[in-house]
Design an enzyme around this catalytic site. Structure first.
Site, short mmCIF file in Angstrom:
data_model
loop_
_atom_site.label_atom_id
_atom_site.label_comp_id
_atom_site.label_asym_id
_atom_site.label_seq_id
_atom_site.Cartn_x
_atom_site.Cartn_y
_atom_site.Cartn_z
N GLU A 308 35.77 -34.86 -43.21
CA GLU A 308 34.63 -35.61 -42.69
C GLU A 308 34.81 -36.92 -41.81
O GLU A 308 33.50 -37.52 -42.26
CB GLU A 308 33.34 -35.29 -43.08
CG GLU A 308 32.99 -34.33 -44.62
CD GLU A 308 31.14 -34.06 -44.46
OE1 GLU A 308 30.36 -32.87 -43.79
OE2 GLU A 308 31.16 -34.70 -44.91
N CYS A 392 22.02 -32.49 -44.86
CA CYS A 392 21.60 -34.55 -44.47
C CYS A 392 21.01 -34.61 -43.06
O CYS A 392 20.48 -36.29 -42.41
CB CYS A 392 23.07 -34.94 -44.44
SG CYS A 392 24.48 -34.49 -43.90
#
Lengths: 624, 624
Positions: A308, A392
């Protein structure tokens, strides 16, 4: 709404103008903020209910030890949703939303332990493992988001309940971590609490919170996570967590993208107070590395799904671009802070690029669907989702849109800064004068901005208008008279004794720009991207008359703005004369000798608006 | 060498000409075959020693139950290496190599169990699990490679020891699997034994082996693997193993690429005898799907590393192209069989494309390093390896190069077929005449081929010269007189009463070809590939004067053959006039407005020859 006058501002040359002083009344952002309020924020609470995120707090309150709904950072999703709701309530009171949040806050408060600890994952599943895995377990990260939510809700409603929970947890953390003999080493695997503690310090005036934030920042890079996990130092690199070198020694943005940029945002807040040269220099190097070697043309960061995050300089793949929505938010948080710290508009060029492109793609036009990763090309199989197991991004979108106003203006020493041009108005305190600016503009679709100045008393101050990096020509008239202002750090300086009703007209030239990437970006070899104003455009299959894979857009193609294609009514699209190899027979032909391409009309839409109609291929970078 | 006259040929219209009848004496293949013999084959035995692959047989012979060196299909790597050595010994006797193989064969024979079973993985680690996991455990796959090795070594040396081991194992398998009441259902998770059993049938005359091969083919698709693994049928797709639908129902090449093409090669052998219409039609559909929608321009198959195989039509990514070396071998095995079955040269267009490109890239110029996966572009970090934990590819390269001669010629009813033009000679029996052809050519670097015919008696027969699909113009002279032959299925037909010394001159026009891909291949949008003769070219960083990412090759660029660049002495490269955006200042610039590109010389080398010099970026498809 609480009395926010006691909130200590950061010691930056420019001060933030709270979004509560800003009214957004344009046709670009206002409808999006309305949808955010009416659709996305309510959806987020529904999803948090459905995913048992709220139930986790009930379990913790009841002392249960099973039934926790993973992943382990669920608490933070709820906190961010509350933060978004709080911002929305600040500008648009909504009794139903407020009472919903009040109910949830009761559950959060009920879950808090007597010693102030609050993290439902550990309370339910591993009560004996508190603070044993700072590297992976997100306790400090969740705490940070609680602080932000609590502060937002306190500012919005004046209600202290969640703020008291936050303070109690912050005190617990502050008793646990620190340099004193009776405290322990540690810092978060996922930064976030650093900037949140700064906010808590500002609201409470408690210097301890500032010092704790500083402690977390200063110790990062001491390879504590190697100790924590019994990893031999020679086997530990720590890059993922920005824990590989002392904080002042970073030269590149590295590791997990959201962590990296949240950390840098926190560091910027610390630097605002301390003016630490080592941290300042480090941030300048890391910012340059980010924006000159690792930034997507759409303003996003973090190319790789694997971590990520970041890989190497100039590695900016398109189809597999991760460019997490949260990472665009993180870059905006960092860039805005650097702008306040330096008064330099270059940081806003990156903020604006992220906001209008990588970030804004994160939510569908109707507010119901979200992107987690934002590729720059798709073969037709990448689509937004209703929600995510790792959720998120959606509340990061909602909290940002609900407080967007704070990105628009700043106040410097005897000057008002306009960073983003959005129709509406703002109230600014400058010296002893209250100034209202009324702004009329169709930005980002058009480059004309009219600003009327309403000072409570006539007075001399500067109006600093950001000249966006993409604009090569900015013309100014004051009260219909052309002026030729000086520029400082990317701002047009309009110094004057302003009187009621003075009118400023800014005209930004807004041609269609064709961009090429540095040849070291191998993914973009032989390709160009198109931009108009702050918007990056893309080619989506549903607008084309030929297969997207057949299209070439010559670098000298004539490209013009056109009214929006069907399904994107409020959007300015582009149309240009391209080429297509969709000539002759392609049935049962896989490869053939090149043939001269034919002319074809190519339609481009803003990147943020893709995947809102018929599924299909999409390209930001087109063969030139 | 054994008397091979008793070996039953397959009932195909064209018969294979054994490579032992072929002498390769050119400057392209001959040096590669020499390096294969002197470097790669010896290396393979060293690596098999080092990796304890040979020791696995010793452990099995000693009845040991620990110490096995995984992965579980190691036996097959050794068998393939023996097969390669056997082919090499057939054309180039080598006492040291032969005695080395003899020693290894002793170990293999010693490991075989009394009932004929032989698979060291199960013997050592799981003696009670024989034939319990056909889906994953590769027992039948390893057996197939044993059969091929044994037959090759028997033909090369006349020694029966390994052949007897093979027969004993085949008999064990034949007693175990089949339609009879006392036998059981099953087929291999990884096809290979199907075509190997055909070879064993040809050598032994035992019809049982043919029937067993047919049993494996016919039952495939009955979803036996679901039964074997207690997978509910609704949860089983079987695509990876080509087990999703009955064998006659396939419309596409699917699943694991090597498995798919090995299976099809076996099916082709079955069809040669049975002329089963359903299988024939299925193969035609699957071949078309393969070559018209799923074939890399370099002749490889299987785009995805995820399943080492196929995805969807037109999904042909370049940088992540898997294009396993073994899959190119598998395609060649299949295509060659289809050519023998149909007499159609179109199959050889694919075989030649794979051979000269995807396959040949599999080994370094010095014979010491191997590619497993063969991407069509690289950013500089993809390199050949000395060996692999999963070592299927290197011995697949060595066995193919050592028997390359079998790809060159075929014999039809009163006709000799020349499929690949390689300098050297061949002896062919046709009717009652022995014909020697002497071939002089610099193919693939030049398109002139001179063939002198030496019949033992003058006689009328056809000389069928393949007109490669890439060649748009083929001129023929016989004894210096131009002729204008008819064409049949892609072959130029030279029918004539051939006399000693008759001379044929074939001139294939060999321009530089620029290829474009079907627009549905989104990866190749706006790009072109270059080809000359059968060779696909690529741009490698070390030959360029500007960064590869700055280069554009206009579709009308003048491109000419040139002598090889340094380090590739025997290679014809290409040089053309391209464009570069490496103009102006690029330091600290990530994106800029497009500027007119400048002229630059671009050098291209054959794809197979890349990654033999300085590491760097490589592209087959260039921006046009």
């Amino acid at each position: 709404m609480c009395d926010t006058s006691t909130i200590k501002p950061l010691n930056t040359p420019l001060k933030s103008v709270p979004f509560t002083n800003v009214r957004i009344q344009d046709r670009f952002w206002a409808p999006k903020i309305k949808i955010n309020r009416e659709v996305s924020i309510p959806i987020s609470f529904e999803q948090l209910e459905k995913s048992d995120t709220i139930r986790n707090f009930e379990l913790a309150a009841q002392g249960k030890h099973e039934g926790y709904s993973e992943p382990l950072f669920r608490d933070s999703d709820l906190y961010k949703a509350i933060e978004a709701a709080a911002y929305s309530l600040s500008t648009d009171p909504d009794e139903a939303m407020e009472s919903r949040v009040d109910e949830i806050i009761e559950k959060i408060a009920a879950a808090q332990m007597l010693d102030g600890y609050l993290d439902t994952y550990f309370q339910v599943l591993h009560p004996d493992k508190r603070w044993t895995n700072l590297r992976d377990a997100h306790e400090l990260y969740c705490a940070g988001h609680l602080f932000e939510a609590a502060i937002a809700y306190y500012k919005a409603t004046g209600k202290r309940k969640l703020l008291d929970v936050a303070i109690k947890l912050a005190d617990h953390i502050e008793r646990t971590f620190g340099a004193d003999d009776d405290k322990r080493m540690g810092y978060p695997g996922h930064p976030e609490i650093e900037l949140a503690l700064i906010k808590l310090w500002q609201v409470t005036g408690e210097q301890r919170y500032f010092e704790l934030s500083r402690f977390f920042v200063e110790n990062r890079g001491s390879k504590f996570f190697a100790t924590e996990h019994n990893t031999p130092l020679e086997a530990y690199d720590g890059i993922y967590w920005q824990d590989d070198v002392p904080i002042r020694d970073h030269n590149e943005i590295k590791g997990h993208a959201v962590r990296a940029a949240y950390l840098m945002a926190g560091v910027t807040d610390i630097v605002a107070e301390t003016r630490d040269r080592g941290l300042l220099d480090m941030m300048a190097r890391v910012w340059d590395n980010t924006t000159l070697k690792r930034l997507y043309v759409t303003g996003g960061i973090g190319p790789s799904a694997h971590n990520e995050g970041f890989t190497t300089d100039y590695d900016l793949p398109n189809r597999t671009a991760y460019q997490e929505t949260c990472a665009s938010v993180a870059l905006m948080l960092w860039g805005r802070r650097l702008n306040l710290l330096t008064g330099d508009s270059q940081y806003y060029d990156a903020v604006e690029r992220a906001l209008f492109n990588g970030f804004l793609a994160g939510v569908s036009r109707d507010g119901t669907l979200f992107f987690y990763d934002n590729p720059l090309s798709s073969y037709g199989n990448h689509h937004r989702s209703e929600w995510f197991g790792c959720a998120c991004c959606p509340p990061n979108v909602t909290r940002t849109l609900a407080s967007l106003g704070e990105y628009l203006y700043a106040v410097g020493k005897n000057a008002i800064y306009v960073n983003l041009y959005v129709q509406g108005s703002v109230d600014v305190e400058i010296n002893d004068t209250t100034v209202r600016l009324d702004v009329v503009t169709a930005y980002p679709w058009e480059g004309n901005v009219a600003i009327t100045v309403h000072p409570s008393n006539a007075g001399e101050f500067g109006l600093m208008l950001r000249a966006p990096g993409w604009s090569k020509k900015a013309e100014i008239k004051i009260n219909n008279t052309p002026v030729n202002p000086e520029k400082e750090k990317g701002y047009l300086i309009l110094n004057r004794n302003w009187r009621e009703g003075d009118n400023v007209e800014l005209t930004l030239d807004m041609p269609v720009i064709r961009l090429e990437a540095n040849p070291l970006v191998l993914e973009d070899a032989g390709r160009l991207a198109t931009q108009r104003g702050p918007l990056i455009y893309c080619m989506e299959a549903c607008d084309q008359t030929v297969p997207t894979g057949s299209v070439i857009l010559p670098e000298n193609a004539d490209i013009k703005p056109i009214p929006a294609p069907e399904g994107l009514q409020d959007v300015v699209a582009l149309r240009g004369s391209g080429l297509t190899i969709q000539t002759g027979k392609w049935d049962n032909v896989l490869y053939r000798m090149v043939t001269p391409p034919a002319r074809v009309q190519v339609t481009l839409i803003p990147y943020y608006a893709w995947d809102n109609r018929k599924p299909g291929a999409m390209f930001v970078w087109l063969p030139r």
